[in-house]
Write a protein that holds these residues in place. Structure first.
Motif, PDB file in Angstrom:
ATOM      1  N   VAL A  76       0.984  -1.233   0.138  1.00  0.00           N
ATOM      2  CA  VAL A  76       0.090  -0.048   0.074  1.00  0.00           C
ATOM      3  C   VAL A  76       0.919   1.322   0.058  1.00  0.00           C
ATOM      4  O   VAL A  76       0.734   2.326  -0.825  1.00  0.00           O
ATOM      5  N   LEU A  77       1.833   1.209   0.824  1.00  0.00           N
ATOM      6  CA  LEU A  77       2.703   2.256   0.787  1.00  0.00           C
ATOM      7  C   LEU A  77       3.534   2.642  -0.580  1.00  0.00           C
ATOM      8  O   LEU A  77       3.613   3.877  -0.870  1.00  0.00           O
ATOM      9  N   LEU A  78       3.777   1.515  -1.167  1.00  0.00           N
ATOM     10  CA  LEU A  78       4.344   1.672  -2.622  1.00  0.00           C
ATOM     11  C   LEU A  78       3.605   2.181  -3.554  1.00  0.00           C
ATOM     12  O   LEU A  78       4.120   3.325  -4.538  1.00  0.00           O
ATOM     13  N   LEU A  79       2.132   2.242  -3.303  1.00  0.00           N
ATOM     14  CA  LEU A  79       1.529   2.347  -4.491  1.00  0.00           C
ATOM     15  C   LEU A  79       0.775   3.737  -3.830  1.00  0.00           C
ATOM     16  O   LEU A  79       0.085   4.320  -4.710  1.00  0.00           O
ATOM     17  N   LEU A  80       1.134   4.288  -2.596  1.00  0.00           N
ATOM     18  CA  LEU A  80       0.239   5.430  -2.265  1.00  0.00           C
ATOM     19  C   LEU A  80       0.645   6.777  -3.066  1.00  0.00           C
ATOM     20  O   LEU A  80      -0.057   7.392  -3.427  1.00  0.00           O
ATOM     21  N   LEU A  81       2.045   6.976  -3.472  1.00  0.00           N
ATOM     22  CA  LEU A  81       2.447   7.875  -4.288  1.00  0.00           C
ATOM     23  C   LEU A  81       1.821   7.966  -5.558  1.00  0.00           C
ATOM     24  O   LEU A  81       1.227   9.030  -6.091  1.00  0.00           O
ATOM     25  N   PRO A  82       1.849   6.782  -6.200  1.00  0.00           N
ATOM     26  CA  PRO A  82       1.118   6.833  -7.684  1.00  0.00           C
ATOM     27  C   PRO A  82      -0.347   7.064  -7.287  1.00  0.00           C
ATOM     28  O   PRO A  82      -0.885   7.818  -8.268  1.00  0.00           O
ATOM     29  N   MET A  83      -1.049   6.511  -6.598  1.00  0.00           N
ATOM     30  CA  MET A  83      -2.637   6.879  -6.368  1.00  0.00           C
ATOM     31  C   MET A  83      -2.641   8.180  -6.159  1.00  0.00           C
ATOM     32  O   MET A  83      -3.657   8.750  -6.476  1.00  0.00           O
TER      33      MET A  83
END
Length: 171
Positions: free
Chosen positions: A64-71
């Motif tokens: 989730v943290l890895l995807l937080l910035l792209p999201m």
């Protein structure tokens, strides 16, 4: 040059271009803020999951943290900017009025039925452009919009861009 009229689709594209420019200029500030937020968020969630739940949840938290910035970027690009543009164009009816842009060696002239402005070339310090728009910055978040489709010819557009480059390269 033909009169310019800005519509909602133009404003969305302009705000996206401005967002890209601000990301380029303030990259370190934005990335350090987002990285700090991610670290704090990750530490808090990791502690919670580490104490309460098995390792699978910690791995899911990391994903989730890895995807937080792209999201967050996707949310800005596809949701926030269009909503902001719609509100802005509805509040500022002057944006939907046609305006003309002229220039000489000293000034950029922008005029419409309601306003007239004469801006010295020396106030501009940055420019960003894409295939459709030119944004001329006089302050960090203040810019003039010129849609490339309103130039009468590519020669006229190239003359304008040369003039702008000449001013910006002096600084």
């Amino acid at each position: 040059m033909q009169p310019l009229t800005i519509n909602n689709a133009d404003l969305i594209a302009i705000n996206r271009l401005n967002w890209l420019r601000n990301f380029r200029v303030n990259k370190r500030k934005l990335l350090s803020f987002e990285l700090g937020f991610l670290i704090l968020f990750g530490v808090l969630i990791s502690i919670y999951y580490f104490l309460a739940l098995p390792i699978v949840n910690i791995l899911l938290c990391g994903l989730v943290l890895l995807l937080l910035l792209p999201m967050m970027i996707a949310f800005n690009w596809f949701v926030f900017i269009p909503i902001l543009a719609s509100k802005y164009i509805n509040r500022n009816k002057i944006l939907s009025k046609p305006y003309t842009v002229r220039w000489d060696d000293t000034y950029l002239y922008i005029s419409s039925e309601e306003t007239k402005s004469q801006l010295a070339w020396s106030v501009f310090f940055d420019m960003i452009q894409n295939d459709e728009y030119i944004l001329l910055y006089s302050q960090d978040y203040v810019f003039q919009v010129i849609a490339k489709r309103f130039f009468d010819s590519t020669k006229e557009m190239n003359d304008f861009l040369r003039r702008v480059q000449k001013v910006i390269n002096k600084k």
